[in-house]
Design a protein around this motif. Structure first.
Motif, PDB file in Angstrom:
ATOM      1  N   LEU A  73      -7.792  -5.226   8.248  1.00  0.00           N
ATOM      2  CA  LEU A  73      -8.789  -5.565   7.209  1.00  0.00           C
ATOM      3  C   LEU A  73      -9.437  -6.974   7.808  1.00  0.00           C
ATOM      4  O   LEU A  73     -10.518  -7.146   7.360  1.00  0.00           O
ATOM      5  CB  LEU A  73      -8.253  -5.825   5.953  1.00  0.00           C
ATOM      6  CG  LEU A  73      -7.686  -4.446   5.322  1.00  0.00           C
ATOM      7  CD1 LEU A  73      -7.131  -4.671   3.963  1.00  0.00           C
ATOM      8  CD2 LEU A  73      -8.340  -3.387   5.218  1.00  0.00           C
ATOM      9  N   GLN A  74      -8.771  -7.842   8.349  1.00  0.00           N
ATOM     10  CA  GLN A  74      -9.208  -9.083   8.764  1.00  0.00           C
ATOM     11  C   GLN A  74     -10.169  -8.868   9.970  1.00  0.00           C
ATOM     12  O   GLN A  74     -11.377  -9.465  10.105  1.00  0.00           O
ATOM     13  CB  GLN A  74      -8.212 -10.118   9.434  1.00  0.00           C
ATOM     14  CG  GLN A  74      -7.326 -10.547   8.311  1.00  0.00           C
ATOM     15  CD  GLN A  74      -8.158 -11.494   7.367  1.00  0.00           C
ATOM     16  OE1 GLN A  74      -8.968 -12.018   7.753  1.00  0.00           O
ATOM     17  NE2 GLN A  74      -7.588 -11.521   6.093  1.00  0.00           N
ATOM     18  N   VAL A 117      -4.571   1.856   0.770  1.00  0.00           N
ATOM     19  CA  VAL A 117      -5.567   0.850   0.946  1.00  0.00           C
ATOM     20  C   VAL A 117      -6.879   1.194   1.301  1.00  0.00           C
ATOM     21  O   VAL A 117      -7.833   0.929   0.829  1.00  0.00           O
ATOM     22  CB  VAL A 117      -4.931  -0.029   2.177  1.00  0.00           C
ATOM     23  CG1 VAL A 117      -5.957  -1.038   2.418  1.00  0.00           C
ATOM     24  CG2 VAL A 117      -3.590  -0.534   1.717  1.00  0.00           C
ATOM     25  N   ARG A 135      -0.824   2.768   3.921  1.00  0.00           N
ATOM     26  CA  ARG A 135      -2.182   2.477   4.470  1.00  0.00           C
ATOM     27  C   ARG A 135      -3.312   3.386   4.111  1.00  0.00           C
ATOM     28  O   ARG A 135      -4.360   3.060   4.017  1.00  0.00           O
ATOM     29  CB  ARG A 135      -1.743   2.825   6.262  1.00  0.00           C
ATOM     30  CG  ARG A 135      -3.053   2.574   7.027  1.00  0.00           C
ATOM     31  CD  ARG A 135      -2.839   3.001   8.431  1.00  0.00           C
ATOM     32  NE  ARG A 135      -4.129   2.770   9.109  1.00  0.00           N
ATOM     33  CZ  ARG A 135      -4.716   1.706   9.733  1.00  0.00           C
ATOM     34  NH1 ARG A 135      -4.182   0.703   9.305  1.00  0.00           N
ATOM     35  NH2 ARG A 135      -5.796   1.762  10.507  1.00  0.00           N
ATOM     36  N   MET A 141       2.285  -3.344   6.045  1.00  0.00           N
ATOM     37  CA  MET A 141       1.257  -4.247   5.319  1.00  0.00           C
ATOM     38  C   MET A 141       0.571  -5.407   6.347  1.00  0.00           C
ATOM     39  O   MET A 141      -0.637  -5.707   6.360  1.00  0.00           O
ATOM     40  CB  MET A 141       1.994  -5.059   3.980  1.00  0.00           C
ATOM     41  CG  MET A 141       2.507  -4.416   3.030  1.00  0.00           C
ATOM     42  SD  MET A 141       3.668  -5.125   1.868  1.00  0.00           S
ATOM     43  CE  MET A 141       3.050  -6.339   1.336  1.00  0.00           C
ATOM     44  N   ALA A 158     -13.466  -7.174   8.035  1.00  0.00           N
ATOM     45  CA  ALA A 158     -14.009  -8.211   6.906  1.00  0.00           C
ATOM     46  C   ALA A 158     -15.337  -8.310   6.994  1.00  0.00           C
ATOM     47  O   ALA A 158     -16.035  -8.058   5.909  1.00  0.00           O
ATOM     48  CB  ALA A 158     -12.949  -9.210   6.855  1.00  0.00           C
ATOM     49  N   THR A 194      -1.664  -3.358   8.470  1.00  0.00           N
ATOM     50  CA  THR A 194      -3.077  -2.840   7.765  1.00  0.00           C
ATOM     51  C   THR A 194      -3.872  -4.274   7.448  1.00  0.00           C
ATOM     52  O   THR A 194      -5.111  -4.074   7.678  1.00  0.00           O
ATOM     53  CB  THR A 194      -2.782  -2.423   6.293  1.00  0.00           C
ATOM     54  OG1 THR A 194      -1.999  -0.988   6.718  1.00  0.00           O
ATOM     55  CG2 THR A 194      -3.899  -1.922   5.493  1.00  0.00           C
ATOM     56  N   ASP A 195      -3.361  -5.360   7.225  1.00  0.00           N
ATOM     57  CA  ASP A 195      -4.069  -6.449   6.952  1.00  0.00           C
ATOM     58  C   ASP A 195      -4.790  -7.093   8.121  1.00  0.00           C
ATOM     59  O   ASP A 195      -5.797  -7.857   7.962  1.00  0.00           O
ATOM     60  CB  ASP A 195      -3.389  -7.575   6.215  1.00  0.00           C
ATOM     61  CG  ASP A 195      -2.893  -7.320   4.756  1.00  0.00           C
ATOM     62  OD1 ASP A 195      -3.069  -6.126   4.322  1.00  0.00           O
ATOM     63  OD2 ASP A 195      -2.005  -7.869   4.130  1.00  0.00           O
ATOM     64  N   MET A 205      -1.713 -12.511   4.326  1.00  0.00           N
ATOM     65  CA  MET A 205      -2.073 -12.491   2.897  1.00  0.00           C
ATOM     66  C   MET A 205      -3.089 -13.638   2.696  1.00  0.00           C
ATOM     67  O   MET A 205      -2.729 -14.758   3.125  1.00  0.00           O
ATOM     68  CB  MET A 205      -0.895 -12.578   1.748  1.00  0.00           C
ATOM     69  CG  MET A 205      -0.044 -11.648   1.798  1.00  0.00           C
ATOM     70  SD  MET A 205      -0.495 -10.075   1.222  1.00  0.00           S
ATOM     71  CE  MET A 205       0.830  -8.929   1.732  1.00  0.00           C
ATOM     72  N   THR A 206      -4.138 -13.533   1.813  1.00  0.00           N
ATOM     73  CA  THR A 206      -5.058 -14.584   1.659  1.00  0.00           C
ATOM     74  C   THR A 206      -5.222 -15.091   0.324  1.00  0.00           C
ATOM     75  O   THR A 206      -5.756 -16.338   0.235  1.00  0.00           O
ATOM     76  CB  THR A 206      -6.435 -13.935   2.065  1.00  0.00           C
ATOM     77  OG1 THR A 206      -7.052 -12.826   1.086  1.00  0.00           O
ATOM     78  CG2 THR A 206      -6.620 -13.662   3.621  1.00  0.00           C
ATOM     79  N   TYR A 223      -1.382  -6.411  -3.441  1.00  0.00           N
ATOM     80  CA  TYR A 223      -0.103  -5.628  -3.068  1.00  0.00           C
ATOM     81  C   TYR A 223       0.740  -5.716  -4.373  1.00  0.00           C
ATOM     82  O   TYR A 223       1.172  -7.186  -4.532  1.00  0.00           O
ATOM     83  CB  TYR A 223       0.698  -5.772  -1.905  1.00  0.00           C
ATOM     84  CG  TYR A 223      -0.109  -5.283  -0.788  1.00  0.00           C
ATOM     85  CD1 TYR A 223      -0.176  -3.925  -0.284  1.00  0.00           C
ATOM     86  CD2 TYR A 223      -0.681  -6.230   0.185  1.00  0.00           C
ATOM     87  CE1 TYR A 223      -0.964  -3.559   0.897  1.00  0.00           C
ATOM     88  CE2 TYR A 223      -1.375  -5.914   1.423  1.00  0.00           C
ATOM     89  CZ  TYR A 223      -1.376  -4.487   1.708  1.00  0.00           C
ATOM     90  OH  TYR A 223      -2.121  -4.282   2.777  1.00  0.00           O
TER      91      TYR A 223
END
Length: 312
Positions: free
Chosen positions: A214-215, A171, A168, A207, A218, A210-211, A1-2, A184
């Protein structure tokens, strides 16, 4: 999480301390003039009241963004702006919705087709994509995001309405639809008391995985979007980002049945298609290729440019 948006417990200082510099924090807009809050480490902006379009807060009553302040104003709308929901709010014109959009730098919405709208056949996982497209058009160049259901929410769709595969898929449907960010929604009051992180171990693992993707993606996901360059047959839904001369294409099967789809390119000369993280490539012929999709499956393609057609 960012990024964490809101603190729920009304103690932003405690949340900032708990985050410990590992992520950013977006605080309630009511606190944006409190020096003790805005000076907290990691604070990048404020969020407007949640879903003001549904709670009777007129757009002109929302604080305006502050350009040049170095802080962003976030806004979450209901999904009623979408064309497939226009029957719910036919009394509101596009100009009415744009009034809310002008009160934000970053605009998002929530839909929750599995955990909240399960009794409405009109809304499916495909709605995640279609309504995101509508938000991108409404946002008029502003970055957009979508909240993804990660709990049972109120429980009336069952104890575990969202599977890891569905999370997923949602997203990447949002990203294919043009989202610049993913949120989320982890809250639930299905068993009575309000639980702020009611996420099953299965969805926690989904999560995390999936994240991580995404990273890894990105740099390209933040690039220029090119939705008109690729289309798919059947139920598969697609979106594209430019990556130099390449295209990154996100394709998702939003159904629970296996399908075969053809992806077609328009205005882009495709050479080859490498499927990201799957160790396989596909032959592109006649500006198109075919691939198979399992239920709720996501494929991400790196499309390299081909030779320009010869002039005669």
């Amino acid at each position: 999480m960012t990024v964490f948006m809101g603190d729920s417990c009304h103690d932003s200082a405690a949340l900032a301390q708990a985050i410990g510099g590992r992520a950013y924090l977006v605080v309630d807009v009511a606190q944006r003039d409190a020096a003790t809050v805005t000076s907290l480490p990691g604070v990048i902006g404020w969020h407007q009241p949640d879903e003001p379009d549904a709670t009777g807060i007129a757009s002109d009553r929302l604080p305006a963004p502050r350009p040049g302040s170095g802080q962003l104003t976030f806004l979450t709308l209901t999904s009623h702006f979408a064309r497939e929901q226009r029957w719910l709010t036919a009394q509101h014109s596009p100009a009415w919705w744009r009034g809310y959009v002008r009160r934000a730098d970053v605009v998002g919405f929530d839909l929750y087709p599995l955990a909240h709208l399960c009794q409405h056949a009109a809304f499916t996982l495909a709605s995640v994509y279609r309504e995101q497209r509508d938000l991108v058009a409404l946002a008029a160049g502003r970055p957009t995001f979508q909240w993804i259901e990660a709990s049972a929410i109120d429980g009336h769709c069952g104890a575990t309405p969202v599977s890891a595969a569905a999370l997923r898929a949602e997203v990447f449907l949002a990203l294919a639809g043009g989202a610049n960010g993913i949120g989320y929604f982890t809250h639930s009051w299905a068993t009575g008391p309000w639980v702020r992180f009611a996420v099953t171990p299965e969805l926690r693992a989904a999560m995390v995985a999936t994240d991580a993707d995404l990273q890894a993606l990105a740099a390209v996901l933040m690039g220029e979007q090119a939705p008109s360059l690729v289309h798919a047959t059947g139920p598969v839904l697609v979106g594209a980002r430019r990556a130099g001369r390449h295209l990154l294409v996100i394709a998702v099967n939003p159904t629970k049945a296996p399908v075969t789809a053809q992806l077609r390119f328009h205005g882009y000369t495709a050479g080859s298609a490498t499927v990201w993280n799957e160790q396989r490539s596909l032959r592109v012929a006649g500006a198109r290729f075919t691939d198979t999709f399992g239920p709720l499956q996501v494929h991400i393609y790196d499309i390299s440019p081909g030779a320009a057609p010869r002039r005669r």
